[in-house]
Design an enzyme around this catalytic site. Structure first.
Site, PDB file in Angstrom:
ATOM      1  N   GLY A 173      -5.247   1.752  -6.976  1.00  0.00           N
ATOM      2  CA  GLY A 173      -4.776   2.929  -6.245  1.00  0.00           C
ATOM      3  C   GLY A 173      -3.285   3.154  -6.471  1.00  0.00           C
ATOM      4  O   GLY A 173      -2.715   2.659  -7.459  1.00  0.00           O
ATOM      5  N   GLY A 174      -2.662   3.885  -5.568  1.00  0.00           N
ATOM      6  CA  GLY A 174      -1.249   4.245  -5.724  1.00  0.00           C
ATOM      7  C   GLY A 174      -0.330   3.028  -5.771  1.00  0.00           C
ATOM      8  O   GLY A 174       0.568   2.951  -6.625  1.00  0.00           O
ATOM      9  N   TYR A 186       1.032  -6.367   5.103  1.00  0.00           N
ATOM     10  CA  TYR A 186       1.961  -7.122   5.966  1.00  0.00           C
ATOM     11  C   TYR A 186       1.513  -7.127   7.430  1.00  0.00           C
ATOM     12  O   TYR A 186       2.127  -7.779   8.269  1.00  0.00           O
ATOM     13  CB  TYR A 186       3.392  -6.575   5.846  1.00  0.00           C
ATOM     14  CG  TYR A 186       3.503  -5.097   6.041  1.00  0.00           C
ATOM     15  CD1 TYR A 186       3.621  -4.546   7.302  1.00  0.00           C
ATOM     16  CD2 TYR A 186       3.468  -4.237   4.951  1.00  0.00           C
ATOM     17  CE1 TYR A 186       3.693  -3.179   7.480  1.00  0.00           C
ATOM     18  CE2 TYR A 186       3.546  -2.872   5.115  1.00  0.00           C
ATOM     19  CZ  TYR A 186       3.666  -2.354   6.379  1.00  0.00           C
ATOM     20  OH  TYR A 186       3.739  -1.000   6.555  1.00  0.00           O
ATOM     21  N   LYS A 239       2.470  10.433  -1.297  1.00  0.00           N
ATOM     22  CA  LYS A 239       3.290  10.075  -2.463  1.00  0.00           C
ATOM     23  C   LYS A 239       2.870  10.821  -3.730  1.00  0.00           C
ATOM     24  O   LYS A 239       3.709  11.304  -4.478  1.00  0.00           O
ATOM     25  CB  LYS A 239       3.218   8.566  -2.712  1.00  0.00           C
ATOM     26  CG  LYS A 239       3.810   7.736  -1.580  1.00  0.00           C
ATOM     27  CD  LYS A 239       3.711   6.256  -1.910  1.00  0.00           C
ATOM     28  CE  LYS A 239       3.946   5.420  -0.675  1.00  0.00           C
ATOM     29  NZ  LYS A 239       3.979   3.982  -0.943  1.00  0.00           N
ATOM     30  N   SER A 294       9.179   2.099   9.763  1.00  0.00           N
ATOM     31  CA  SER A 294      10.361   2.521   9.005  1.00  0.00           C
ATOM     32  C   SER A 294      11.499   3.027   9.903  1.00  0.00           C
ATOM     33  O   SER A 294      12.664   2.709   9.634  1.00  0.00           O
ATOM     34  CB  SER A 294       9.986   3.594   7.979  1.00  0.00           C
ATOM     35  OG  SER A 294       9.228   2.999   6.958  1.00  0.00           O
TER      36      SER A 294
HETATM   37  P1  NDP Z   1      -5.217   3.430  -2.157  1.00  0.00           P
HETATM   38  O1  NDP Z   1      -6.150   4.008  -1.158  1.00  0.00           O
HETATM   39  O2  NDP Z   1      -4.570   4.319  -3.155  1.00  0.00           O
HETATM   40  O3  NDP Z   1      -5.978   2.258  -2.957  1.00  0.00           O
HETATM   41  C1  NDP Z   1      -6.806   1.354  -2.284  1.00  0.00           C
HETATM   42  C2  NDP Z   1      -7.281   0.266  -3.242  1.00  0.00           C
HETATM   43  O4  NDP Z   1      -8.058  -0.670  -2.481  1.00  0.00           O
HETATM   44  C3  NDP Z   1      -8.181   0.776  -4.370  1.00  0.00           C
HETATM   45  O5  NDP Z   1      -8.009  -0.014  -5.510  1.00  0.00           O
HETATM   46  C4  NDP Z   1      -9.583   0.563  -3.776  1.00  0.00           C
HETATM   47  O6  NDP Z   1     -10.572   0.382  -4.754  1.00  0.00           O
HETATM   48  C5  NDP Z   1      -9.380  -0.757  -3.048  1.00  0.00           C
HETATM   49  N1  NDP Z   1     -10.365  -0.897  -1.972  1.00  0.00           N
HETATM   50  C6  NDP Z   1     -10.395  -0.244  -0.796  1.00  0.00           C
HETATM   51  N2  NDP Z   1     -11.472  -0.628  -0.075  1.00  0.00           N
HETATM   52  C7  NDP Z   1     -12.142  -1.533  -0.854  1.00  0.00           C
HETATM   53  C8  NDP Z   1     -13.348  -2.283  -0.665  1.00  0.00           C
HETATM   54  N3  NDP Z   1     -14.063  -2.181   0.453  1.00  0.00           N
HETATM   55  N4  NDP Z   1     -13.728  -3.117  -1.659  1.00  0.00           N
HETATM   56  C9  NDP Z   1     -12.998  -3.235  -2.795  1.00  0.00           C
HETATM   57  N5  NDP Z   1     -11.861  -2.540  -3.030  1.00  0.00           N
HETATM   58  C10 NDP Z   1     -11.431  -1.707  -2.060  1.00  0.00           C
HETATM   59  O7  NDP Z   1      -4.124   2.644  -1.276  1.00  0.00           O
HETATM   60  P2  NDP Z   1      -2.651   2.222  -1.705  1.00  0.00           P
HETATM   61  O8  NDP Z   1      -2.660   1.866  -3.130  1.00  0.00           O
HETATM   62  O9  NDP Z   1      -1.683   3.211  -1.224  1.00  0.00           O
HETATM   63  O10 NDP Z   1      -2.433   0.905  -0.807  1.00  0.00           O
HETATM   64  C11 NDP Z   1      -3.127  -0.302  -1.074  1.00  0.00           C
HETATM   65  C12 NDP Z   1      -2.626  -1.400  -0.113  1.00  0.00           C
HETATM   66  O11 NDP Z   1      -1.251  -1.678  -0.361  1.00  0.00           O
HETATM   67  C13 NDP Z   1      -2.734  -1.000   1.359  1.00  0.00           C
HETATM   68  O12 NDP Z   1      -3.166  -2.129   2.078  1.00  0.00           O
HETATM   69  C14 NDP Z   1      -1.314  -0.655   1.735  1.00  0.00           C
HETATM   70  O13 NDP Z   1      -1.068  -0.912   3.107  1.00  0.00           O
HETATM   71  C15 NDP Z   1      -0.515  -1.628   0.859  1.00  0.00           C
HETATM   72  N6  NDP Z   1       0.834  -1.138   0.567  1.00  0.00           N
HETATM   73  C16 NDP Z   1       1.906  -1.897   0.956  1.00  0.00           C
HETATM   74  C17 NDP Z   1       3.179  -1.492   0.692  1.00  0.00           C
HETATM   75  C18 NDP Z   1       4.320  -2.337   1.123  1.00  0.00           C
HETATM   76  O14 NDP Z   1       5.464  -1.847   1.142  1.00  0.00           O
HETATM   77  N7  NDP Z   1       4.110  -3.608   1.437  1.00  0.00           N
HETATM   78  C19 NDP Z   1       3.461  -0.219  -0.001  1.00  0.00           C
HETATM   79  C20 NDP Z   1       2.266   0.518  -0.380  1.00  0.00           C
HETATM   80  C21 NDP Z   1       1.008   0.066  -0.092  1.00  0.00           C
HETATM   81  P3  NDP Z   1     -11.433   1.636  -5.307  1.00  0.00           P
HETATM   82  O15 NDP Z   1     -10.588   2.266  -6.378  1.00  0.00           O
HETATM   83  O16 NDP Z   1     -12.666   1.010  -5.817  1.00  0.00           O
HETATM   84  O17 NDP Z   1     -11.661   2.563  -4.137  1.00  0.00           O
END
Ligand code: NDP
Length: 309
Positions: A155-156, A251, A92, A37
């Protein structure tokens, strides 16, 4: 004379004698060392400053702030005059509970990623949904409006995507997640807006054998599966529609296993860099009250990522 370097990852203790003479902006995260950023924003600020000298002393920094220290950190950033802050993982949702004035779009999401200084404190926004929507338009020539959307993850990031999809009047929404409790929680919080807009919303576990998507479904990967090359696909390959369009929020790497699988099957796929750029662009527009040209931000984001590869 202390010098300030936007390449440095600052710590909270560095705020104690923060005396940057211009307008300070920053991203707060934990970890945050990887954040591109500062490169992206400082490129756009240089472009703004070339047209309007009031932006010539604006600078965007990076601060590592542990989650438990955020409640004490935000008043410190305010006291030190920081005009705008971006919040990344894991801040966040935490900041949402600490800010009293919040934009209505961010209230629906329950998270803020952008704070703007007001007379008595920070005002909170969430620009992730805007970033996602613009990224999908630009990279896939697709629109959330009128589409059947499947979001992988609860997730978020998935929450921001789901709210944006509903607010954009998608045709239908399907959410797929590993853990049932997080899925149920998200589905429950989406109910009011889904009901108001009469949009069908369904939830599935990733292994559910009844999981099936229509051919034209727009799939959004909002899980963190794909960050590592050894990660499995977020859903079994045979569940993917034959000609899916996929927007993968990841990304780095630029091409995930899921993106490659979708492309190999004849579908279209894009990574999440455009979302990152447009959420940042919208934040800078909120702070500067100016229209921002995305080109410099995109270029800087790509170069910064390449230098980290
Ligand atoms: P969170 O930690 O809040 O959520 C993670 C999610 O991934 C949950 O749904 C979780 O499932 C799932 N997950 C994680 N590990 C596993 C696994 N081994 N098997 C199955 N499901 C899994 O993260 P965020 O929501 O903040 O971010 C998610 C992705 O989005 C990240 O890769 C982040 O880099 C990307 N992102 C990109 C942005 C952009 O601007 N391009 C902005 C924000 C995020 P469970 O609920 O079962 O744990």
């Amino acid at each position: 004379m202390v010098s300030y370097d936007s390449e440095v990852t600052y710590q909270l203790r560095d705020l104690n004698d923060w005396r940057f003479p211009g307008t300070s902006l920053a991203v707060l995260g934990f970890p945050v060392r990887h954040s591109i950023s500062p490169a992206m924003h400082n490129a756009a600020i240089a472009d703004l400053a070339a047209k309007d000298s009031q932006f010539s002393e604006w600078r965007y920094f990076r601060f590592e702030v542990e989650p438990e220290k955020l409640p004490q950190a935000l008043p410190q950033f305010f006291e030190k005059g920081f005009f705008g802050l971006n919040l990344t993982v894991p801040h966040k949702e935490i900041a949402f509970g600490l800010i009293t004035s919040i934009d209505s779009a961010a209230v629906e999401i329950g998270a803020v990623n952008t704070l703007k200084r007001g007379p008595d404190g920070y005002y909170g926004y969430n620009t992730d949904g805007y970033g996602l929507s613009k990224g999908i338009e630009e990279d896939l020539s697709a629109s959330l409006a009128g589409s059947d959307i499947a979001i992988l993850g609860a997730g978020g990031a998935a929450r921001a995507a789901a709210v944006q999809a509903l607010q954009s009047d998608c045709q239908s929404l399907c959410i797929v997640n590993r853990s049932a409790d997080r899925l149920e929680n998200l589905l429950g919080s989406l109910q009011p807006i889904a009901r108001e807009k009469c949009i069908p919303v369904k939830g599935f576990s990733a292994q559910d054998t009844s999981l099936e998507f229509a051919d034209h479904t727009l799939i959004i990967n909002a899980t963190s599966l794909g960050l590592n090359s050894s990660d499995p696909l977020p859903i079994p390959e045979d569940r993917l529609p034959q000609t899916a369009a996929l927007y993968d929020m990841i990304y780095n790497p630029r091409t995930t296993k899921l993106m490659k699988t979708v492309s190999d099957r004849g579908g279209r796929s894009a990574n999440g860099l455009s979302m990152l750029v447009y959420q940042g662009l919208r934040a800078l527009e909120i702070w500067s009250d100016r229209k921002i040209d995305p080109r410099n931000m995109k270029q800087a984001a790509s170069s910064a990522l390449a230098s980290k590869a």
